[in-house]
Design a protein around this motif. Structure first.
Motif, PDB file in Angstrom:
ATOM      1  N   LYS A 219       0.698  -1.430   0.059  1.00  0.00           N
ATOM      2  CA  LYS A 219      -0.145  -0.136   0.101  1.00  0.00           C
ATOM      3  C   LYS A 219       0.820   1.382  -0.007  1.00  0.00           C
ATOM      4  O   LYS A 219       2.060   1.222   0.118  1.00  0.00           O
ATOM      5  N   THR A 220       0.319   2.594  -0.148  1.00  0.00           N
ATOM      6  CA  THR A 220       0.915   3.711  -0.292  1.00  0.00           C
ATOM      7  C   THR A 220       1.861   3.779   1.118  1.00  0.00           C
ATOM      8  O   THR A 220       1.497   3.483   2.291  1.00  0.00           O
ATOM      9  N   GLY A 221       3.215   4.344   0.949  1.00  0.00           N
ATOM     10  CA  GLY A 221       3.758   4.466   2.306  1.00  0.00           C
ATOM     11  C   GLY A 221       4.656   3.213   2.384  1.00  0.00           C
ATOM     12  O   GLY A 221       5.659   3.428   3.046  1.00  0.00           O
ATOM     13  N   ASP A 222       4.466   2.080   1.956  1.00  0.00           N
ATOM     14  CA  ASP A 222       5.307   0.778   2.204  1.00  0.00           C
ATOM     15  C   ASP A 222       6.835   0.997   1.246  1.00  0.00           C
ATOM     16  O   ASP A 222       6.826   1.398   0.365  1.00  0.00           O
ATOM     17  N   TRP A 223       7.603   0.593   1.953  1.00  0.00           N
ATOM     18  CA  TRP A 223       9.288   0.525   1.684  1.00  0.00           C
ATOM     19  C   TRP A 223       9.247  -0.775   0.741  1.00  0.00           C
ATOM     20  O   TRP A 223       9.008  -1.855   1.183  1.00  0.00           O
ATOM     21  N   ILE A 224       9.976  -0.480  -0.577  1.00  0.00           N
ATOM     22  CA  ILE A 224      10.117  -1.750  -1.608  1.00  0.00           C
ATOM     23  C   ILE A 224      11.521  -1.665  -2.022  1.00  0.00           C
ATOM     24  O   ILE A 224      12.141  -0.754  -1.862  1.00  0.00           O
ATOM     25  N   LYS A 225      11.841  -2.727  -2.539  1.00  0.00           N
ATOM     26  CA  LYS A 225      13.079  -2.903  -3.269  1.00  0.00           C
ATOM     27  C   LYS A 225      12.640  -3.526  -4.787  1.00  0.00           C
ATOM     28  O   LYS A 225      11.479  -4.343  -4.594  1.00  0.00           O
ATOM     29  N   GLY A 226      13.148  -3.237  -5.823  1.00  0.00           N
ATOM     30  CA  GLY A 226      12.790  -3.834  -6.922  1.00  0.00           C
ATOM     31  C   GLY A 226      13.490  -3.258  -8.171  1.00  0.00           C
ATOM     32  O   GLY A 226      14.851  -2.677  -8.063  1.00  0.00           O
ATOM     33  N   LYS A 227      13.247  -3.522  -9.298  1.00  0.00           N
ATOM     34  CA  LYS A 227      13.840  -3.216 -10.398  1.00  0.00           C
ATOM     35  C   LYS A 227      13.090  -2.274 -11.508  1.00  0.00           C
ATOM     36  O   LYS A 227      11.841  -2.632 -11.834  1.00  0.00           O
ATOM     37  N   SER A 228      13.767  -1.052 -11.884  1.00  0.00           N
ATOM     38  CA  SER A 228      12.740  -0.210 -12.877  1.00  0.00           C
ATOM     39  C   SER A 228      12.769  -1.124 -13.959  1.00  0.00           C
ATOM     40  O   SER A 228      13.234  -2.021 -14.270  1.00  0.00           O
ATOM     41  N   ARG A 229      12.149  -0.217 -14.975  1.00  0.00           N
ATOM     42  CA  ARG A 229      11.728  -0.919 -16.213  1.00  0.00           C
ATOM     43  C   ARG A 229      13.301  -0.801 -16.994  1.00  0.00           C
ATOM     44  O   ARG A 229      13.016  -1.862 -17.979  1.00  0.00           O
ATOM     45  N   LYS A 230      14.008  -0.504 -16.813  1.00  0.00           N
ATOM     46  CA  LYS A 230      15.451  -0.361 -17.422  1.00  0.00           C
ATOM     47  C   LYS A 230      16.252  -1.462 -16.710  1.00  0.00           C
ATOM     48  O   LYS A 230      17.412  -1.545 -17.065  1.00  0.00           O
ATOM     49  N   GLY A 231      15.849  -1.989 -15.705  1.00  0.00           N
ATOM     50  CA  GLY A 231      16.519  -2.863 -15.039  1.00  0.00           C
ATOM     51  C   GLY A 231      17.539  -2.620 -13.785  1.00  0.00           C
ATOM     52  O   GLY A 231      18.340  -3.175 -13.223  1.00  0.00           O
ATOM     53  N   GLU A 232      17.173  -1.403 -13.500  1.00  0.00           N
ATOM     54  CA  GLU A 232      17.974  -0.551 -12.411  1.00  0.00           C
ATOM     55  C   GLU A 232      17.554  -1.039 -10.891  1.00  0.00           C
ATOM     56  O   GLU A 232      16.379  -1.063 -10.531  1.00  0.00           O
ATOM     57  N   LEU A 233      18.316  -1.409 -10.135  1.00  0.00           N
ATOM     58  CA  LEU A 233      18.039  -1.744  -8.705  1.00  0.00           C
ATOM     59  C   LEU A 233      17.373  -0.472  -7.953  1.00  0.00           C
ATOM     60  O   LEU A 233      18.232   0.431  -8.151  1.00  0.00           O
ATOM     61  N   ILE A 234      16.588  -0.569  -7.466  1.00  0.00           N
ATOM     62  CA  ILE A 234      15.857   0.783  -6.636  1.00  0.00           C
ATOM     63  C   ILE A 234      15.317   0.193  -5.220  1.00  0.00           C
ATOM     64  O   ILE A 234      15.016  -1.010  -4.949  1.00  0.00           O
ATOM     65  N   ILE A 235      15.343   1.098  -4.304  1.00  0.00           N
ATOM     66  CA  ILE A 235      14.946   1.345  -2.920  1.00  0.00           C
ATOM     67  C   ILE A 235      14.163   2.336  -2.622  1.00  0.00           C
ATOM     68  O   ILE A 235      14.770   3.416  -2.961  1.00  0.00           O
ATOM     69  N   GLY A 236      13.128   2.189  -2.293  1.00  0.00           N
ATOM     70  CA  GLY A 236      12.035   3.528  -2.193  1.00  0.00           C
ATOM     71  C   GLY A 236      10.944   3.026  -1.538  1.00  0.00           C
ATOM     72  O   GLY A 236      10.656   2.227  -1.046  1.00  0.00           O
ATOM     73  N   TYR A 237       9.779   4.144  -1.464  1.00  0.00           N
ATOM     74  CA  TYR A 237       8.785   3.836  -0.817  1.00  0.00           C
ATOM     75  C   TYR A 237       7.365   4.100  -1.957  1.00  0.00           C
ATOM     76  O   TYR A 237       7.595   5.312  -2.862  1.00  0.00           O
ATOM     77  N   ILE A 238       6.358   3.763  -1.960  1.00  0.00           N
ATOM     78  CA  ILE A 238       5.479   3.647  -2.791  1.00  0.00           C
ATOM     79  C   ILE A 238       4.310   4.878  -2.303  1.00  0.00           C
ATOM     80  O   ILE A 238       3.997   5.225  -1.272  1.00  0.00           O
ATOM     81  N   GLU A 239       4.514   5.887  -3.396  1.00  0.00           N
ATOM     82  CA  GLU A 239       3.878   7.042  -3.213  1.00  0.00           C
ATOM     83  C   GLU A 239       2.290   7.015  -3.553  1.00  0.00           C
ATOM     84  O   GLU A 239       1.292   7.738  -3.070  1.00  0.00           O
ATOM     85  N   SER A 240       1.938   6.216  -4.808  1.00  0.00           N
ATOM     86  CA  SER A 240       0.637   5.814  -5.128  1.00  0.00           C
ATOM     87  C   SER A 240       0.675   4.793  -5.717  1.00  0.00           C
ATOM     88  O   SER A 240       1.838   4.112  -6.126  1.00  0.00           O
ATOM     89  N   LEU A 241      -0.497   4.002  -6.111  1.00  0.00           N
ATOM     90  CA  LEU A 241      -0.664   2.893  -7.029  1.00  0.00           C
ATOM     91  C   LEU A 241      -1.951   2.986  -7.893  1.00  0.00           C
ATOM     92  O   LEU A 241      -2.878   3.635  -7.705  1.00  0.00           O
ATOM     93  N   ASN A 242      -1.578   2.135  -8.925  1.00  0.00           N
ATOM     94  CA  ASN A 242      -2.887   2.215  -9.911  1.00  0.00           C
ATOM     95  C   ASN A 242      -3.075   0.687  -9.879  1.00  0.00           C
ATOM     96  O   ASN A 242      -2.419  -0.059 -10.626  1.00  0.00           O
ATOM     97  N   ILE A 243      -4.428   0.410  -9.348  1.00  0.00           N
ATOM     98  CA  ILE A 243      -4.636  -1.031  -9.242  1.00  0.00           C
ATOM     99  C   ILE A 243      -5.103  -1.454 -10.344  1.00  0.00           C
ATOM    100  O   ILE A 243      -4.763  -2.836 -10.793  1.00  0.00           O
ATOM    101  N   SER A 244      -5.794  -0.973 -11.426  1.00  0.00           N
ATOM    102  CA  SER A 244      -6.154  -1.343 -12.672  1.00  0.00           C
ATOM    103  C   SER A 244      -4.871  -1.785 -13.490  1.00  0.00           C
ATOM    104  O   SER A 244      -5.038  -2.598 -14.450  1.00  0.00           O
TER     105      SER A 244
END
Length: 111
Positions: free
Chosen positions: A10-35
Motif C-alpha cells: 500500500k501507499t507508504g510501504d518501503w520496497i526494493k525492486g527493478k525499474s523498467r530499465k533494470g536498475e535496482l531501486i529502494i524506495g517507498y510507494i507514493e501511489s498505486l494504480n490498481i487497474s
C-alpha cells in the motif's frame, strides 16, 4: 492496496525492486494504480544515481516489500532521522526524535 507475489502493498510501504530499465531501486510507494498494476515509487537509493530522488513507475511484479526493521541503537535512529528529513516525513521525524530523546534520557539516568 495491490498484491504482488510476496505481500499486499500500500501507499507508504518501503520496497526494493527493478525499474523498467533494470536498475535496482529502494524506495517507498507514493501511489498505486490498481487497474494497471503499477506503483509510483519515490526512489531513495539506486544503482543509477540519476534516478535517486525521483518518482518512477514500477510494475507490481517487479517489487518486493522490505521487512520492517526494529531500531535498537542511536546510530540507526540518527540515520533514519536523516532519511525522514530527506523524504519530508514530519510525523516519522517526530517519532524518531522522541525515540532518540528517550535513549539520551536513559543514558543520562545511568550515569
Amino acid at each position: 492496496m495491490l498484491s504482488n507475489s510476496s505481500s499486499v502493498l500500500k501507499t507508504g510501504d518501503w520496497i526494493k525492486g527493478k525499474s523498467r530499465k533494470g536498475e535496482l531501486i529502494i524506495g517507498y510507494i507514493e501511489s498505486l494504480n490498481i487497474s494497471q498494476g503499477v506503483f509510483k515509487v519515490n526512489v531513495i537509493t539506486s544503482d543509477n544515481q540519476e534516478t535517486v530522488g525521483k518518482t518512477i513507475p514500477i510494475l507490481s511484479n517487479q517489487v518486493k516489500s522490505l521487512p520492517v526493521s526494529i531500531v535498537i541503537n542511536k546510530e540507526q535512529i540518527l540515520f533514519l532521522i536523516d532519511l525522514a528529513l530527506s523524504t519530508g516525513d514530519e510525523d516519522w521525524f517526530i517519532e524518531l526524535s522522541s525515540k532518540l530523546n528517550s535513549i539520551k534520557q536513559l543514558v543520562n539516568g545511568v550515569n
